[in-house]
Design a protein around this motif. Structure first.
Motif, mmCIF file in Angstrom:
data_model
loop_
_atom_site.group_PDB
_atom_site.id
_atom_site.type_symbol
_atom_site.label_atom_id
_atom_site.label_comp_id
_atom_site.label_asym_id
_atom_site.label_seq_id
_atom_site.Cartn_x
_atom_site.Cartn_y
_atom_site.Cartn_z
ATOM 1 N N LEU A 112 -15.181 65.334 20.893
ATOM 2 C CA LEU A 112 -15.821 65.136 19.597
ATOM 3 C C LEU A 112 -15.066 64.106 18.769
ATOM 4 O O LEU A 112 -15.675 63.224 18.142
ATOM 5 C CB LEU A 112 -15.896 66.464 18.842
ATOM 6 C CG LEU A 112 -16.625 66.423 17.504
ATOM 7 C CD1 LEU A 112 -18.057 65.935 17.675
ATOM 8 C CD2 LEU A 112 -16.612 67.793 16.832
ATOM 9 N N LEU A 113 -13.742 64.171 18.776
ATOM 10 C CA LEU A 113 -12.956 63.213 18.008
ATOM 11 C C LEU A 113 -13.142 61.794 18.532
ATOM 12 O O LEU A 113 -13.177 60.827 17.758
ATOM 13 C CB LEU A 113 -11.478 63.602 18.027
ATOM 14 C CG LEU A 113 -11.116 64.864 17.239
ATOM 15 C CD1 LEU A 113 -9.665 65.251 17.478
ATOM 16 C CD2 LEU A 113 -11.381 64.666 15.748
ATOM 17 N N ARG A 114 -13.274 61.644 19.828
ATOM 18 C CA ARG A 114 -13.497 60.316 20.406
ATOM 19 C C ARG A 114 -14.872 59.776 20.010
ATOM 20 O O ARG A 114 -15.030 58.587 19.727
ATOM 21 C CB ARG A 114 -13.341 60.373 21.922
ATOM 22 C CG ARG A 114 -11.913 60.669 22.375
ATOM 23 C CD ARG A 114 -11.861 60.917 23.873
ATOM 24 N NE ARG A 114 -12.079 59.696 24.632
ATOM 25 C CZ ARG A 114 -12.439 59.679 25.914
ATOM 26 N NH1 ARG A 114 -12.670 60.828 26.556
ATOM 27 N NH2 ARG A 114 -12.591 58.536 26.546
ATOM 28 N N VAL A 115 -15.878 60.647 19.969
ATOM 29 C CA VAL A 115 -17.202 60.220 19.515
ATOM 30 C C VAL A 115 -17.154 59.785 18.051
ATOM 31 O O VAL A 115 -17.736 58.761 17.661
ATOM 32 C CB VAL A 115 -18.231 61.349 19.721
ATOM 33 C CG1 VAL A 115 -19.528 61.045 18.967
ATOM 34 C CG2 VAL A 115 -18.528 61.546 21.204
ATOM 35 N N ILE A 116 -16.435 60.549 17.237
ATOM 36 C CA ILE A 116 -16.294 60.189 15.824
ATOM 37 C C ILE A 116 -15.609 58.838 15.683
ATOM 38 O O ILE A 116 -16.019 57.993 14.870
ATOM 39 C CB ILE A 116 -15.505 61.284 15.069
ATOM 40 C CG1 ILE A 116 -16.314 62.587 15.031
ATOM 41 C CG2 ILE A 116 -15.166 60.824 13.653
ATOM 42 C CD1 ILE A 116 -15.538 63.766 14.482
ATOM 43 N N ASP A 117 -14.572 58.603 16.483
ATOM 44 C CA ASP A 117 -13.859 57.326 16.427
ATOM 45 C C ASP A 117 -14.778 56.145 16.739
ATOM 46 O O ASP A 117 -14.663 55.078 16.138
ATOM 47 C CB ASP A 117 -12.689 57.329 17.412
ATOM 48 C CG ASP A 117 -11.511 58.159 16.916
ATOM 49 O OD1 ASP A 117 -11.444 58.407 15.697
ATOM 50 O OD2 ASP A 117 -10.680 58.550 17.751
ATOM 51 N N VAL A 118 -15.689 56.333 17.696
ATOM 52 C CA VAL A 118 -16.584 55.247 18.091
ATOM 53 C C VAL A 118 -17.698 55.041 17.065
ATOM 54 O O VAL A 118 -18.019 53.907 16.701
ATOM 55 C CB VAL A 118 -17.185 55.513 19.487
ATOM 56 C CG1 VAL A 118 -18.258 54.484 19.825
ATOM 57 C CG2 VAL A 118 -16.098 55.501 20.552
ATOM 58 N N LEU A 119 -18.285 56.122 16.584
ATOM 59 C CA LEU A 119 -19.436 56.000 15.692
ATOM 60 C C LEU A 119 -19.056 55.755 14.235
ATOM 61 O O LEU A 119 -19.858 55.219 13.468
ATOM 62 C CB LEU A 119 -20.307 57.256 15.789
ATOM 63 C CG LEU A 119 -21.022 57.474 17.124
ATOM 64 C CD1 LEU A 119 -21.851 58.750 17.078
ATOM 65 C CD2 LEU A 119 -21.905 56.284 17.488
#
Length: 466
Positions: free
Chosen positions: A317-324
């Motif tokens: 989830l944190l990686r998705v947040i970083d990208v978006l």
């Protein structure tokens, strides 16, 4: 593999961040793409996309940026998001009665929420574009015959025939036209005073007079009318701001060829905007970090959301947040958790803790529908009202315990008198389902059940505040 996708070298988050300038509306084609149809005629697909690019947009960048500001305020607890509508629109239901009833149920729910929560409500409809649906399998077999799955009216037809199930790119043009007609009618209703707080009694639905909640709602309407008249008496003039409301649209941006063709630059604004909707989201089946949908979403300037299921880990989830949302922009990112009443207590807290620990600004939204789907003994796909209510109640408690904020709800519902979800005030049973089961995909709350959910939210939020 779809004819409109390709697969390249493995993806890393750092490569996306460093390659931001290389993003384009078509760069998703270099990533693995799930849930896309295989169009048999690539030339016809290209022609349909080119036609879409020439058509007027459905929304404006100014509306999109206004919504982003309101979602930022919802993150701070100054507003509450109500996002709801049909599981999937159909071309046949693009008519005035259906559209009016969809708008009515959202307005009535928002009236309950505004009255009870004492904060403005951000109204976002799941319509004017919700024509594509993900499928658990690419094909469907009946009586020994196997055909492509129905993926929503924007892709193919629901009839179980070889001709109907062939993906047809011209359906994207039809979806755009019907979305435009829906938006035009909704705007006309709102601009014409349909949502006027001076006359909330006009929002009633004819068949709801016998609802167990009718008296409670009517008392609320009377109270709001008295409050409006009192304020205007003090001010000595009619308050025109109460004659209309802001209303926004959303859909799952699943069919990327369609979304790409609607993505444009606009004068006097930076970046690219998806002008087919205000608030697109990524479904759980297509939220892979290395996937085409994440790649597409990272480059548009709309506020966006991602469905978060029970299998998602804090690191993912944190990686998705970083990208978006690499710059932690307020109002940019919504996380729609859809765990199911059975799993939310064990799955959600670790995600909340991780995001809070990293200090990331997101809007937490509860989808209490999709994690609670089941099949009955008589073959109907349904949801139990008790489970929907239970997940929402637990969500408020879990956010309170974590020191985070539940800023909205995401519901599949309709203004029609359907019987698709079990339970509620009238205690619908499995036998009731066959009476008015009309959905082509997922079961929806009917008007009474949706209004009951709105009242539940008010009571639960009030209990926590007390």
């Amino acid at each position: 593999m779809s004819s409109v996708q390709a697969v390249v070298a493995p993806f890393t988050p750092s490569s996306v961040t460093s390659a931001k300038d290389s993003w384009s509306p078509a760069s998703w084609r270099d990533r693995p793409a799930l849930q896309l149809p295989t169009y048999p005629d690539s030339a016809a697909l290209s022609a349909a996309q080119e036609e879409l690019r020439s058509l007027p947009p459905l929304v404006t960048s100014r509306e999109i940026l206004a919504l982003k500001q309101q979602l930022a305020e919802a993150q701070e607890g100054k507003r509450f998001l109500l996002q709801g509508g049909d599981c999937a629109e159909t071309f046949a239901e693009c008519n005035s009665e259906v559209i009016t009833n969809r708008l009515k149920v959202l307005l009535q729910m928002s009236l309950v929420l505004v009255h009870g929560l004492k904060v403005p409500v951000v109204r976002v409809g799941r319509f004017a574009g919700q024509y594509a649906k993900p499928r658990s399998a690419d094909s469907e077999t009946r009586d020994g015959v196997t055909l492509p799955s129905y993926r929503g009216d924007i892709v193919n037809g629901p009839d179980f025939t070889a001709q109907a199930r062939v993906p047809d790119p011209r359906r994207m043009i039809k979806a755009h036209a019907r979305s435009a007609m829906t938006m035009n009618f909704v705007r006309s209703l709102i601009d014409g005073g349909f949502a006027d707080l001076h006359h909330p009694e006009y929002w009633g639905l004819g068949w709801v007079g016998q609802s167990p909640h009718a008296a409670e709602y009517q008392n609320m309407v009377a109270g709001i009318g008295d409050a409006v008249r009192f304020m205007e008496t003090l001010a000595g003039r009619k308050m025109q701001s109460l004659s209309r409301v802001n209303f926004y649209t959303s859909h799952e941006a699943l069919l990327l060829p369609y979304e790409e063709a609607q993505t444009r630059r606009v004068p006097r604004a930076d970046g690219w905007f998806n002008l087919s909707t205000h608030f697109p989201w990524i479904g759980m089946r297509t939220a892979a970090l290395d996937g085409a949908h994440i790649e597409y979403f990272r480059g548009i300037s709309n506020p966006v959301a991602v469905k978060v299921g029970p299998s998602v880990t804090p690191d993912q989830l944190l990686r998705v947040i970083d990208v978006l949302n690499p710059h932690d922009e307020p109002g940019r990112l919504g996380l729609i958790h859809r765990m199911g009443a059975e799993h939310i207590a064990t799955k959600l807290p670790t995600l909340l803790d991780a995001v809070k620990r990293e200090g990331r600004r997101v809007l937490w939204i509860c989808d209490a529908m999709h994690g609670n789907t089941e099949s009955t003994s008589n073959g109907y796909k349904t949801r139990r009202f008790e489970n929907i209510r239970g997940e929402i109640e637990q969500a408020f408690d879990i956010h309170e315990a974590a020191g985070t904020r539940l800023g909205g709800v995401h519901l599949e519902m309709t203004g029609e008198n359907v019987t698709e979800c079990l339970g509620g005030a009238r205690d619908l049973t499995e036998l009731d389902l066959q009476r008015a089961y009309r959905t082509t995909v997922d079961p929806r709350l009917n008007y009474e059940q949706a209004l009951e959910i709105a009242m539940l939210i008010v009571k639960k939020r009030g209990a926590i505040a007390a």
